[in-house]
Each structure stands twice: as structure tokens, then as C-alpha cells.
Design an enzyme around this catalytic site. Structure first.
Site, PDB file in Angstrom:
ATOM      1  N   LYS A 231      37.423  37.128 -40.503  1.00  0.00           N
ATOM      2  CA  LYS A 231      37.613  35.904 -41.279  1.00  0.00           C
ATOM      3  C   LYS A 231      37.587  34.741 -40.294  1.00  0.00           C
ATOM      4  CE  LYS A 231      40.833  33.332 -44.145  1.00  0.00           C
ATOM      5  NZ  LYS A 231      42.263  33.135 -44.471  1.00  0.00           N
TER       6      LYS A 231
ATOM      7  N   GLY B  31      48.995  26.519 -47.473  1.00  0.00           N
ATOM      8  CA  GLY B  31      50.440  26.473 -47.624  1.00  0.00           C
ATOM      9  C   GLY B  31      50.970  25.355 -48.488  1.00  0.00           C
TER      10      GLY B  31
ATOM     11  N   ALA C 161      43.695  29.936 -50.007  1.00  0.00           N
ATOM     12  CA  ALA C 161      44.599  28.832 -49.655  1.00  0.00           C
ATOM     13  C   ALA C 161      44.969  27.965 -50.852  1.00  0.00           C
ATOM     14  CB  ALA C 161      44.014  27.936 -48.557  1.00  0.00           C
ATOM     15  N   GLY C 162      46.256  27.653 -50.912  1.00  0.00           N
ATOM     16  CA  GLY C 162      46.771  26.695 -51.879  1.00  0.00           C
ATOM     17  C   GLY C 162      47.326  27.275 -53.157  1.00  0.00           C
TER      18      GLY C 162
ATOM     19  N   ASN D  36      48.752  34.335 -49.491  1.00  0.00           N
ATOM     20  CA  ASN D  36      49.718  34.617 -48.440  1.00  0.00           C
ATOM     21  C   ASN D  36      51.052  33.933 -48.738  1.00  0.00           C
ATOM     22  OD1 ASN D  36      49.740  34.280 -44.767  1.00  0.00           O
ATOM     23  ND2 ASN D  36      51.165  35.259 -46.135  1.00  0.00           N
ATOM     24  N   SER D  37      51.084  32.603 -48.578  1.00  0.00           N
ATOM     25  CA  SER D  37      52.359  31.884 -48.653  1.00  0.00           C
ATOM     26  C   SER D  37      53.112  32.128 -49.952  1.00  0.00           C
ATOM     27  CB  SER D  37      52.124  30.379 -48.477  1.00  0.00           C
ATOM     28  OG  SER D  37      51.583  30.101 -47.214  1.00  0.00           O
TER      29      SER D  37
END
Length: 259
Positions: A98, A159, A185-186, A207-208
Site C-alpha cells: 500500500k 483519522g 480513510a475518514g 482503522n481509526s
């Protein structure tokens, strides 16, 4: 769900997990298992040759059914990303990489020029390249042309939890791409992952939203269910929007009589 094909690999799960931000390794492992994911991304800096108990490469590789996708997080230019990719492949044995190049820590936006240059090199070297990119349809197509295995446009800043702020551009990328489109993301909630799948995304990377949840394994399971629901809804055919009301049953036929 149908299998996802990335390069020569196939996966049954359309949820990819990031491994940063977890409070501890045990929580991360529990979330990975609860999610049903088969592809996880881990930064090169999480490899620890001296202390294998704290080495995420080894920890994750030991889990059944898990394929590693190392990432180049921390690279600020193409040269650094290519070097990180070479080291990651040597350490992990994985062909996946990645590409993440975000030189400005204030906003962590991916650098499109350096990303393109790194991807062109790595794809030519046989990596299965999965670049994290701005939601730019032109860039996405250029990356497809140089041999990337997928593109990973951001939903919003890393994040931030701002969701699918780039939905319009992601739709254009999906429409024009012949390789997997994976939102990265986001995303803040399972409903946003579901919405991404309803749009036609191949998969999502989270993830976050999972790592900082009060109960990461439960949140991971919730995201997995949402991804499945969104995919099934898209496949079933979602009702189109209408600018006006449309009756669901005849309004006058019950007045008709035959006697």
C-alpha cells in the site's frame, strides 16, 4: 458475497483492516478476528526483529487466513516509498504494497505526484500496488494505466471521521475504473461503510473507527455486517430516487365495482 480479486489473489471479505492506533496488540488481534477480514495493512515501522512479541508482522502473519499488505506510511517521497516497499517485501514475503506518501503531517493528504512515480516503479517490479490517493478520477486512471492492482481514494482526511466527503469524486472513479476501488480513510461509522458499498466500491479499509471504539472487536463485527449489507443492496438493485411521490398501490381501483 462474490469473491474479490486483487491481482491473482481472491478474498471473500470486502473489509480491510488497518492496524494502527489500537491500545494493545491483543485488542488489535481480537478486532481482526471479529471482522472476518483476510487482508490487513501494517506499517514497516511496526516490524521489530529484536522483540518478536512486539512485532506486528509476525503476529499478524501467524493468524489463519490473513494476508499482509505492508504500507509505506512515513515516506515523504517516491524514493523513500520504493525503499520501504523493498524492505517490506523482504520481511513479510507479501507481494502487496500500500503506497502511502503524505509528507505534510498537518493534513496527511497524499502527494499525487510522488505517489504516481512510486507506483510506476513498484508495479514495474511486480508488486501488487494499492495506492492511497486523493479522490481524483484522472490520477486514479493514470495509476490503473501503469499497472496498479487497485486504487484507494480517501473518503476524507485520515483519522478525521468526516465520512464520505468525497462521494461525488469516488463515484466518478468507480465509473471509470476497471480495477478495484477501495475507500480508505475518514470512515467513522458502519453506516458510512455501507454507503460506500452501495455506491459500488469494491471494498473499504477501516482503522481509526475500529481502533478507538470503546469495544474494538464489536465495532469490527459491526463494520463487517455493514459492508455485507451495502454490497448485497447494491447487487440487489437499489430503488432510484424520485422528485415526486409515487403511490405504492392503486388509489382508485378499490372504488370500482363489478356488481
Amino acid at each position: 458475497m462474490d469473491l474479490v480479486q486483487i491481482g491473482s489473489y481472491t478474498f471473500s471479505s470486502r473489509l480491510i483492516l488497518g492496524t494502527g492506533k489500537f491500545g494493545n496488540t491483543a485488542s488489535m488481534v481480537d478486532a481482526v478476528r471479529a471482522s472476518g477480514t483476510e487482508l490487513v495493512t501494517v506499517a514497516l515501522r511496526r516490524f521489530n526483529r529484536e522483540e518478536t512479541d512486539h512485532d506486528l508482522f509476525t503476529t499478524l502473519a501467524d493468524l489463519d487466513g490473513i494476508t499482509l499488505m505492508p504500507n509505506t506510511s512515513g515516506a515523504s517521497n517516491a524514493k523513500e516509498a520504493v525503499r520501504a516497499a523493498h524492505i517490506s517485501r523482504e520481511l513479510s514475503g507479501s507481494p502487496f504494497i500500500k503506497v502511502e506518501i503524505h509528507p505534510n503531517p498537518q493534513h496527511l493528504m497524499p502527494d499525487p505526484i510522488e505517489t504516481y512515480e512510486a507506483c510506476k516503479i513498484l508495479a514495474g517490479e511486480g508488486f501488487l500496488v494499492m495506492p492511497y490517493i486523493p479522490a481524483d478520477p484522472v490520477l486514479a486512471k493514470r495509476l490503473e494505466d501503469v499497472g496498479c492492482a487497485s486504487v484507494m481514494p480517501l473518503g476524507s482526511s485520515i483519522g478525521s471521521g468526516q465520512g464520505l466527503a468525497t462521494a461525488g469524486m469516488i463515484r466518478l472513479i468507480i465509473r471509470e475504473s476497471t480495477i478495484p476501488v477501495i475507500v480508505d480513510a475518514g470512515l467513522r461509522s458502519p453506516s458510512e461503510a455501507c454507503a460506500a458499498m452501495e455506491m459500488g466500491c469494491t471494498a473499504v479499509l477501516v482503522n481509526s473507527a475500529i481502533a478507538v471504539a470503546q469495544n474494538p472487536p464489536e465495532m469490527a463485527a459491526a463494520f463487517a455486517e455493514a459492508v455485507q449489507a451495502g454490497y448485497r443492496a447494491k447487487a440487489a438493485g437499489i430503488m432510484p430516487k424520485s422528485g415526486s411521490a409515487i403511490a405504492t398501490s392503486p388509489l382508485t381501483s378499490f372504488l370500482d365495482t363489478t356488481s
